[in-house]
Design a protein around this motif. Structure first.
Motif, mmCIF file in Angstrom:
data_model
loop_
_atom_site.group_PDB
_atom_site.id
_atom_site.type_symbol
_atom_site.label_atom_id
_atom_site.label_comp_id
_atom_site.label_asym_id
_atom_site.label_seq_id
_atom_site.Cartn_x
_atom_site.Cartn_y
_atom_site.Cartn_z
ATOM 1 N N PRO A 585 41.069 79.654 95.709
ATOM 2 C CA PRO A 585 40.733 81.075 95.982
ATOM 3 C C PRO A 585 39.557 81.484 94.987
ATOM 4 N N GLY A 586 39.497 81.096 93.743
ATOM 5 C CA GLY A 586 38.093 81.611 92.793
ATOM 6 C C GLY A 586 37.320 80.076 92.820
ATOM 7 N N VAL A 627 41.792 76.393 80.009
ATOM 8 C CA VAL A 627 42.740 77.090 80.763
ATOM 9 C C VAL A 627 42.423 78.438 81.592
ATOM 10 N N LEU A 628 41.641 79.146 80.634
ATOM 11 C CA LEU A 628 41.200 80.381 81.554
ATOM 12 C C LEU A 628 40.365 80.147 82.697
ATOM 13 N N LEU A 629 39.730 79.268 82.508
ATOM 14 C CA LEU A 629 38.798 78.828 83.711
ATOM 15 C C LEU A 629 39.562 78.233 84.919
ATOM 16 N N VAL A 630 40.585 77.528 84.646
ATOM 17 C CA VAL A 630 41.534 77.027 85.570
ATOM 18 C C VAL A 630 42.178 77.983 86.300
ATOM 19 N N LEU A 631 42.755 78.852 85.617
ATOM 20 C CA LEU A 631 43.553 80.195 86.005
ATOM 21 C C LEU A 631 42.541 80.967 86.829
ATOM 22 N N ALA A 632 41.430 81.101 86.610
ATOM 23 C CA ALA A 632 40.333 81.716 87.421
ATOM 24 C C ALA A 632 39.961 81.308 88.567
ATOM 25 N N VAL A 633 39.808 79.936 88.611
ATOM 26 C CA VAL A 633 39.835 79.031 89.869
ATOM 27 C C VAL A 633 41.032 78.972 90.771
ATOM 28 N N VAL A 634 42.017 78.870 90.399
ATOM 29 C CA VAL A 634 43.273 78.465 91.043
ATOM 30 C C VAL A 634 43.884 79.863 91.466
ATOM 31 N N GLN A 635 43.863 80.995 90.578
ATOM 32 C CA GLN A 635 44.437 82.057 90.784
ATOM 33 C C GLN A 635 45.882 82.170 91.276
ATOM 34 N N PRO A 636 46.616 81.850 90.600
ATOM 35 C CA PRO A 636 47.961 81.676 91.096
ATOM 36 C C PRO A 636 48.615 83.023 91.542
ATOM 37 N N PRO A 637 49.237 83.204 92.625
ATOM 38 C CA PRO A 637 49.482 84.690 93.241
ATOM 39 C C PRO A 637 50.189 85.287 92.462
ATOM 40 N N PRO A 638 51.355 84.892 91.572
ATOM 41 C CA PRO A 638 52.023 85.736 90.796
ATOM 42 C C PRO A 638 51.138 86.318 89.539
#
Length: 914
Positions: A585-586, A627-638
């Motif tokens: 998504p990101g 970790v922040l970059l991975v979260l921004a790219v993956v964008q887990p729905p919760p």
């Protein structure tokens, strides 16, 4: 034995009078004393960069100039260069002394001094110091009549810049005038129908399908050609040489696009054809006009292609045959990796490669040639040494013969991959960089690149305006200048050498190329570096095995098929990485387009690099940022739901913002949704489903087969478990019907028909099909006698209409029903179910063609309209919006409000916006 000879022989060089100079070179290079080729590092040699850049800029500007202006610019440059040369020679001459500094051994700038400095010979350090002092004293004694060495270098550089700019001006002026001369440009401005004899200069290719309203643009074949003879309406024939772009309409009745006889034409074939000339869409292009050939006209071959092109065509056809039985992605990708044949690349796969900045793997690049030459020569650093490796020394082939074989291989590469500008650029850059590496001196790499740029721009000035050429040069320059420094910095911080080199190469290329990519796509990929790292190790085996299949196909097809099967594994891996990266998504961020956006991105990149240098010393902070970059790219729905509020908890219906089209999602459980229509763009509907967290689709309902409702189907099917597809029984237009069947068959999804009366359930969601009827039949009118239900008059009136119930809400989805269909629905047995619904998906994007009686009967509380911003149809119509509001409905539309989600249970009803 001299130090240089001892070193070339691999012997140890003892400390001698000049050892301090050699030790200084080793210290500057960052390598330990005794390493092979210690002089390969050092300050970058930038002497050829200014002339190359001057030629590049001049060529880009002079292509539109008249020949007179170009010659005038060249003469001015020549005069100024001559003046600088004359000033320099007068400055070198010493009154009373017939020798110039260049003739005095050991003097500043003399051959003795330069040679001793370069070689680090005995006494170099001392002679440099003494020479400097002596030169200073001599200069003071003679009144500074010797100009300083820096001044001579500046004058020589300026003279070279002027000469190269003058040469580029002449070349660009002639090339530009060549496009504008002759009768073709004038005939194009008058839109004249002509009969032309043209020589094909590129491989014919099919256009990518584009959605325009409810239809896909008709297929056409694009062919670059050179008109050699043209006959106007008056019958007069004129010989000429004018490059044109031929657009040939495909006759659907002749086997479809793939069956067009134009696709089988080889470059150098001469054909005779009748068509209408038109001006090029963009000024300053390298074509004199566009020749539009209509009505499926077949080409009349006047002259067969050359023997070289026939051989190249046979090889390319053999590779396509060898890959026929491979999985879809490998079958499409392998010919593109090997010879740049992208005819099988689907729009979906092509978009995935663009989203992940892997599009360079689909085009012929210098890396393809470098891989093959490296297989022949072995490791480049050992190419001139006794212990050199590769196939050539193992076969006992001398270095000189190996060089000739490499030249022949390069020529064959150009012929097989077609002598297009991109191929010529790839061959030149790949060859000169590898040959420079083969010398073992990295300092010669940058001059080699500058030389390649200069020669290519002088040979083909149109490259100066090519974004592909700019990206190629930037990527190569990044690998030669920035990547070694970043790699050394990473190694100093404990990163393994191979990983450091890979990270530095991918990061440097991305940093320099991303601003130009942003100009073209207005988007920045956040997954480009990891995706390029993950595919790097697979490119070489896929390329080598693909070339082996290419060569063996004409003589041993079973062997070629086996090699292609082996190559399909790395090729499939590359395609899988592209799809996975594009699906995140990101994975990309929208960015301002144009050169202003490019400058902004360059500044942001520089700031990131400076900040990153500080981060490298703090591992824990690096981990947090990662970790922040991975979260921004993956964008887990919760996490996304917590941060953005989208999708809202308890949503029942979501209308995706897919532009001028329809795509609606009905919630059917955790991660599950029924999709009604797919919109016109696979990427947009895929993005919508991912933000909603939909991974399982029990049913896809395609209300009718117009492109703005079905063209995005690949995006729905991408990476999701899809149970079935239901469509209307009115199968028009045929091309889109075939598209849906083809996409469903490729993923083994069954296709059925929805008919009135059908009821289904998925989780807490249930729905009933209200329209179309299985066949014409009488139906009761509300409060009146029976009346016949007419057959649908077209695809819109055959739209599948659904009444959906979810959590106490009643939602009516009308597809694209028009007034005849709407009136028939109001007279059908389902009319009793239509009264007082909670949510209405307004028919046909809110067009003016609505039945007021149906609107009054439905009387929705909320009306949703899916339409594109600034669409040319004026949707939604003001009259339709007014009628809905007059009935008490709140009206929301995707062109202004974005994606919409309905939340409610029973009487409560609210809407969230993305």
């Amino acid at each position: 034995m001299r130090a240089e000879e001892e070193e070339a022989a691999g012997g140890e060089v003892r400390a001698g009078p000049g050892s301090r100079g050699r030790r200084a070179v080793h210290v500057a290079s960052g390598t330990r004393l005794g390493d092979a080729h210690p002089r390969q590092e050092g300050p970058a040699d930038l002497r050829l960069v200014p002339p190359a850049l001057a030629a590049w800029a001049t060529a880009a500007l002079a292509l539109d100039a008249s020949p007179e202006v170009a010659v005038g610019v060249a003469l001015v440059c020549l005069v100024l260069a001559g003046a600088l040369w004359g000033v320099g020679r007068r400055g070198h001459r010493v009154p009373g002394d017939g020798a110039s500094p260049a003739e005095v051994p050991g003097a500043a700038g003399g051959p003795g001094a330069e040679g001793s400095r370069a070689a680090g010979g005995p006494g170099a350090e001392g002679s440099r110091v003494a020479g400097g002092a002596g030169a200073g004293a001599s200069g003071r004694a003679r009144g500074d009549r010797f100009p300083p060495g820096r001044g001579r270098w500046v004058r020589a550089t300026l003279a070279a810049v002027l000469l190269c700019a003058g040469g580029a001006a002449v070349s660009a002026g002639l090339h530009g005038a060549d496009v504008r001369r002759g009768p073709v440009p004038g005939l194009a401005r008058e839109y004249t129908t002509v009969t032309a004899e043209a020589e094909i200069t590129s491989d014919p290719r099919l256009t990518r399908p584009r959605v325009r309203g409810d239809r896909v643009t008709p297929d056409a074949v694009l062919v670059h050609a050179e008109v050699r003879r043209v006959e106007g309406a008056d019958g007069g024939a004129t010989a000429t040489r004018a490059p044109v772009l031929m657009i040939v309409d495909v006759d659907e009745g002749a086997g479809g696009p793939d069956g067009s006889p134009w696709l089988g034409l080889l470059p150098s074939t001469r054909v005779r054809v009748t068509g209408r000339l038109a001006p090029a869409l963009a000024g300053g292009d390298r074509i004199a006009g566009v020749l539009r050939v209509r009505d499926g006209t077949e080409p009349t071959v006047v002259a067969a292609p050359s023997a070289a092109q026939r051989l190249a065509g046979r090889l390319r056809a053999g590779l396509r045959t060898a890959t026929d039985g491979l999985p879809a992605d490998a079958r499409a990708l392998l010919p593109g990796l090997v010879v740049g044949d992208t005819g099988r690349i689907t729009p979906e796969l092509d978009e995935a490669f663009k989203e992940t900045d892997l599009a360079h793997t689909l085009a012929v690049s210098g890396s393809n040639l470098t891989i093959i030459l490296a297989l022949l020569l072995g490791p480049p650093g050992l190419a001139q040494r006794v212990e050199r490796r590769g196939l050539a020394p193992r076969l006992g082939i001398s270095l000189r013969t190996t060089a000739l074989l490499g030249a022949g291989l390069t020529l064959g590469f150009v012929v097989v991959c077609r002598p297009d500008p991109s191929v010529l650029r790839a061959a030149a850059c790949g060859a000169v960089v590898l040959l420079a590496l083969a010398t073992g001196r990295r300092r010669s790499l940058l001059p080699a690149l500058a030389t390649a740029v200069l020669l290519l721009v002088l040979y083909d000035p149109w490259l100066a305006r090519s974004y592909g050429f700019l990206l190629s040069v930037l990527a190569t320059g990044a690998l030669l200048t920035v990547a070694p420094r970043w790699s050394a910095a990473l190694r100093r911080r404990g990163v393994p050498p191979r990983l450091a080199e890979a990270l530095a190469a991918a990061g440097a290329a991305q940093a320099l190329c991303a601003p130009v990519v942003a100009v073209l796509s207005a988007r920045v990929s956040l997954v480009a570096v990891p995706c390029n790292l993950l595919v790097e190790f697979a490119v070489a085996p896929a390329t080598v095995l693909g070339f082996a299949a290419l060569v063996t196909a004409p003589v041993a097809m079973p062997v070629a098929k086996a090699l292609a099967w082996c190559a399909s594994w790395p090729a499939g891996w590359i395609a899988g990485i592209a799809r996975a990266g594009a699906a995140l998504p990101g994975g990309g961020v929208d960015w301002p387009g144009g050169w202003g956006g490019a400058l902004l991105l360059a500044l942001a990149t520089a700031a990131t690099v400076l900040f990153g240098r500080r981060l490298l010393g703090r591992p824990w902070l690096c981990g947090v940022c990662g970790v922040l970059l991975v979260l921004a790219v993956v964008q887990p729905p919760p996490l996304t739901r917590v941060l953005t509020g989208w999708p809202p908890p308890g949503w029942r219906l979501a209308m995706c913002d897919v532009g001028q089209g329809d795509a609606t999602v009905l919630a059917a459980g955790d991660g599950t949704g029924v999709v009604v229509d797919a919109g016109p763009d696979p990427a947009l509907v895929d993005h919508c489903l991912r933000t909603l967290g939909i991974t399982r689709v029990p049913l896809v309902v395609l209300t009718h087969f117009h492109a703005d409702h079905v063209a995005g189907l690949p995006g729905v099917l991408r990476g999701r478990e899809v149970g079935a597809i239901e469509t209307t029984g009115f199968e028009e237009p045929p091309a889109q019907v075939e598209f849906v069947r083809r996409e469903a068959a490729a993923r083994r999804v069954p296709v059925g028909r929805a008919v009135a009366g059908e009821r289904r359930r998925a989780g807490s969601l249930d729905w009933e099909v209200l329209w179309p009827p299985p066949r014409a039949r009488p139906g009761p009118l509300p409060g009146g006698p029976a009346a016949p239900v007419p057959e649908p008059e077209g695809p819109n009136d055959a739209s599948v209409t659904l009444l959906v119930r979810s959590a106490g809400l009643r939602m009516l989805l009308l597809g694209d029903l028009e007034p005849p269909g709407q009136r028939a629905l109001a007279r059908s047995p389902a009319a009793a179910l239509l009264s007082g619904v909670d949510v209405l998906k307004v028919a046909h994007h809110g067009s003016a063609y609505q039945d007021p009686g149906l609107i009054r009967l439905v009387a929705p509380r909320l009306a949703l309209i899916s339409c594109g911003a600034d669409n040319p149809y004026g949707h939604p119509a003001a009259s339709t919006v007014a009628a809905l509001r007059a009935g008490g409905a709140a009206v929301l539309r995707t062109d202004r409000d974005g994606a919409l989600a309905v939340v409610g249970t029973g009487g409560a009803l609210r809407v969230a916006r993305d």
